[in-house]
Design an enzyme around this catalytic site. Structure first.
Site, PDB file in Angstrom:
ATOM      1  N   THR A 271      27.912  50.483  69.072  1.00 24.92           N
ATOM      2  CA  THR A 271      27.647  51.709  68.305  1.00 24.92           C
ATOM      3  C   THR A 271      28.607  51.837  67.124  1.00 24.92           C
ATOM      4  O   THR A 271      29.668  51.216  67.094  1.00 24.92           O
ATOM      5  CB  THR A 271      27.805  52.977  69.183  1.00 24.92           C
ATOM      6  OG1 THR A 271      29.119  52.984  69.734  1.00 24.92           O
ATOM      7  CG2 THR A 271      26.769  53.018  70.300  1.00 24.92           C
TER       8      THR A 271
ATOM      9  N   ASP B  82      42.039  55.107  76.339  1.00 28.25           N
ATOM     10  CA  ASP B  82      40.715  55.075  75.719  1.00 28.25           C
ATOM     11  C   ASP B  82      39.763  54.467  76.734  1.00 28.25           C
ATOM     12  O   ASP B  82      39.750  53.256  76.958  1.00 28.25           O
ATOM     13  CB  ASP B  82      40.766  54.257  74.423  1.00 28.25           C
ATOM     14  CG  ASP B  82      39.475  54.369  73.625  1.00 28.25           C
ATOM     15  OD1 ASP B  82      38.575  55.136  74.033  1.00 28.25           O
ATOM     16  OD2 ASP B  82      39.354  53.681  72.593  1.00 28.25           O
TER      17      ASP B  82
ATOM     18  N   ASP C  51      40.483  49.778  66.646  1.00 24.55           N
ATOM     19  CA  ASP C  51      40.309  51.132  67.198  1.00 24.55           C
ATOM     20  C   ASP C  51      41.527  51.533  68.036  1.00 24.55           C
ATOM     21  O   ASP C  51      41.971  52.684  68.017  1.00 24.55           O
ATOM     22  CB  ASP C  51      39.014  51.240  68.014  1.00 24.55           C
ATOM     23  CG  ASP C  51      38.837  50.104  69.018  1.00 24.55           C
ATOM     24  OD1 ASP C  51      39.667  49.155  69.028  1.00 24.55           O
ATOM     25  OD2 ASP C  51      37.876  50.163  69.802  1.00 24.55           O
ATOM     26  N   ARG C  52      42.068  50.546  68.755  1.00 22.64           N
ATOM     27  CA  ARG C  52      43.247  50.792  69.587  1.00 22.64           C
ATOM     28  C   ARG C  52      44.457  51.102  68.714  1.00 22.64           C
ATOM     29  O   ARG C  52      45.270  51.975  69.024  1.00 22.64           O
ATOM     30  CB  ARG C  52      43.522  49.514  70.391  1.00 22.64           C
ATOM     31  CG  ARG C  52      43.704  49.750  71.864  1.00 22.64           C
ATOM     32  CD  ARG C  52      43.858  48.424  72.551  1.00 22.64           C
ATOM     33  NE  ARG C  52      45.084  48.398  73.321  1.00 22.64           N
ATOM     34  CZ  ARG C  52      45.602  47.298  73.845  1.00 22.64           C
ATOM     35  NH1 ARG C  52      45.014  46.129  73.653  1.00 22.64           N
ATOM     36  NH2 ARG C  52      46.708  47.365  74.544  1.00 22.64           N
TER      37      ARG C  52
ATOM     38  N   ASP D 205      33.953  54.300  62.580  1.00 20.95           N
ATOM     39  CA  ASP D 205      34.586  53.622  63.719  1.00 20.95           C
ATOM     40  C   ASP D 205      33.522  52.691  64.290  1.00 20.95           C
ATOM     41  O   ASP D 205      32.590  53.133  64.961  1.00 20.95           O
ATOM     42  CB  ASP D 205      35.022  54.692  64.737  1.00 20.95           C
ATOM     43  CG  ASP D 205      35.518  54.111  66.048  1.00 20.95           C
ATOM     44  OD1 ASP D 205      35.773  52.891  66.112  1.00 20.95           O
ATOM     45  OD2 ASP D 205      35.640  54.893  67.022  1.00 20.95           O
ATOM     46  N   ILE D 206      33.660  51.394  64.014  1.00 18.38           N
ATOM     47  CA  ILE D 206      32.599  50.432  64.334  1.00 18.38           C
ATOM     48  C   ILE D 206      32.955  49.641  65.587  1.00 18.38           C
ATOM     49  O   ILE D 206      33.984  48.954  65.635  1.00 18.38           O
ATOM     50  CB  ILE D 206      32.356  49.467  63.146  1.00 18.38           C
ATOM     51  CG1 ILE D 206      32.133  50.280  61.860  1.00 18.38           C
ATOM     52  CG2 ILE D 206      31.179  48.539  63.423  1.00 18.38           C
ATOM     53  CD1 ILE D 206      32.071  49.433  60.599  1.00 18.38           C
ATOM     54  N   GLY D 207      32.117  49.772  66.597  1.00 15.29           N
ATOM     55  CA  GLY D 207      32.313  49.035  67.839  1.00 15.29           C
ATOM     56  C   GLY D 207      31.308  47.918  67.979  1.00 15.29           C
ATOM     57  O   GLY D 207      30.658  47.540  67.007  1.00 15.29           O
TER      58      GLY D 207
END
Lengths: 207, 207
Positions: free
Chosen positions: A12, A91, A76-77, A7-9
Site C-alpha cells: 500500500t 510499528d 519507514d522505520r 509513505d510507500i510500502g
C-alpha cells in the site's frame, strides 16, 4: 503549498495531502499522474526506478543523516525514529519493528514477525497449531489450552521485553490497537512516519 | 526385561532399547517388526491406528492423570513435565514449548515457533529479512543490522521471559545447545521424555 507526503510500502501507499490521509493499493498507484511536489519514504524497491525518474518526486532519504542508522534499515522505520526524541517505537504491521530512541539518538532495535505472519507460521508447523490467536488472553498467567499457548508464546515475551525498557511506548501500524490492549500506557500514533518526514523537511529548509 | 521406550514425533521416532538410543525416520519405521514390549509417547496421529492395533505396543497416555494437563497438549510435552518436579522446561524442536512445574503440579506453558520455522517466516515476509539468525548476537544490546535485528527480535523476548521465572531451566530438543548458549545456567537433558515415561511406569507398577 505544502508538499504531498507519501509513505510507500510493499502493498500500500499512504498519502498525506493537505492534512488528509489517502490509502491506495500499490497496484492502483500511478506516480506520474501527480503534478504537485511529493516527498516520499519508500521501502518498495520495485518502484524506485520510476520514482527517481520523476522530477517532482523527492526521496526523504536525501535528508537523513545515514550514520545515525544502519544501511539496510527500512526508510519507514527511520522516519518513526526521526519523529521521536525519547521512547520505544513499536510499528506493528506485516513485521513488527521495535526501535529505541534516547536524547534523539538511535539506540538500535529488533524485528519480530507480524501477528499474521506468526499465526501462519504456527499453522504451517502443525495442524494442531493452526488456531487463531486469542487476544483476550491474560499474559500474566501460563496457558492451559492451545490458542492461549500460542498467543502467549508469541506475545508474552515481546510485551514483557518492550515494557521492560521503562521508556514511553509509541505504537503505529495496522495492529497498533491490538498491542494497545496489552500495553496500556502506550500512545497509538498513526502519523509517526509523516511526523518524521515533516521534522526532516523543516530541519532541511533551515540549513 | 526392560520394555523398549519410544518417543514418536511427526518426522522421527526415538527409541530407548536397553539404555541405548536409536533414532529413525518415521518413513523407515515398521512397528509390527518389534516382538518386545514397547511403551510409547506419540504425537503422530497418522500412526495411532496401527499402534493401537498391536498388542505389544502400549501407550503411556493410559498412565497419565489427564486432569493435570490440558486436552490438546502433546504427549511428549506431558512426559517432560512428568520428569520434572520444579522448573521451567524448554523443549526446542520444530516448535518450542515452554512449561512450568512447581511441587509436581503443572502451572501451564506456552508455544513459540522453532528457530527454523521463525527464520523461514521472516524470509517469507520480505526478501530483505531472508537472512540467517546470528547466534553470536549479544541479546542485551539493541541491534544495528538485519541479521542481529531478527535474531534479537525472536530470541531476546523469549530468553528474557524464560529467565524471568527465576526457576531452574531444563533444555531438551534438537536446538537445546543453541539455547544453552543464551541460558548459561540451564541444564541440557535429552532424556526428559524417557525420564517422564520411566517415572510413570514405575508409579504404575506400584499401584
Amino acid at each position: 503549498m505544502t508538499p504531498i507526503l507519501a509513505d510507500i510500502g510493499n502493498t500500500t501507499i499512504d498519502l498525506l495531502i493537505e492534512g488528509v490521509r489517502h490509502k491506495h493499493l500499490i497496484a492502483d498507484f500511478h506516480p506520474n499522474t501527480f503534478t504537485q511536489e511529493v516527498w516520499y519514504s519508500n521501502v518498495n524497491h520495485a518502484l524506485s526506478p520510476i520514482l527517481t525518474s520523476l522530477p517532482n518526486w523527492h526521496t526523504i532519504a536525501d535528508l537523513v543523516d545515514k550514520n545515525r542508522y544502519y544501511p539496510t534499515m527500512g526508510m519507514d522505520r527511520i522516519m518513526v525514529c526521526e519523529a521521536i526524541e525519547n521512547g520505544v517505537i513499536v510499528d506493528a504491521g506485516s513485521a513488527i519493528t521495535v526501535d529505541r530512541m534516547e536524547g534523539g539518538e538511535y539506540l538500535g532495535g529488533f524485528i519480530s514477525l507480524g501477528l499474521k505472519a506468526a499465526q501462519e507460521a504456527y499453522g504451517r508447523l502443525s495442524p494442531a497449531l493452526a488456531v487463531s490467536f486469542n487476544f483476550e488472553v491474560d499474559l500474566t498467567i501460563m496457558a492451559k489450552n492451545t490458542p492461549d499457548a500460542i498467543t502467549l508464546g508469541f506475545l508474552a515475551p515481546l510485551i514483557a521485553l518492550i515494557e521492560g525498557y521503562g521508556q514511553t511506548i509509541y505504537l503505529s501500524g495496522g495492529d497498533a490497537h491490538l498491542f494497545k490492549h496489552f500495553l496500556k500506557g502506550a500512545y497509538v500514533d498513526e502519523m509517526l512516519v509523516f511526523k518524521g518526514m515533516k521534522k526532516l523537511l523543516e530541519k532541511g529548509s533551515l540549513c
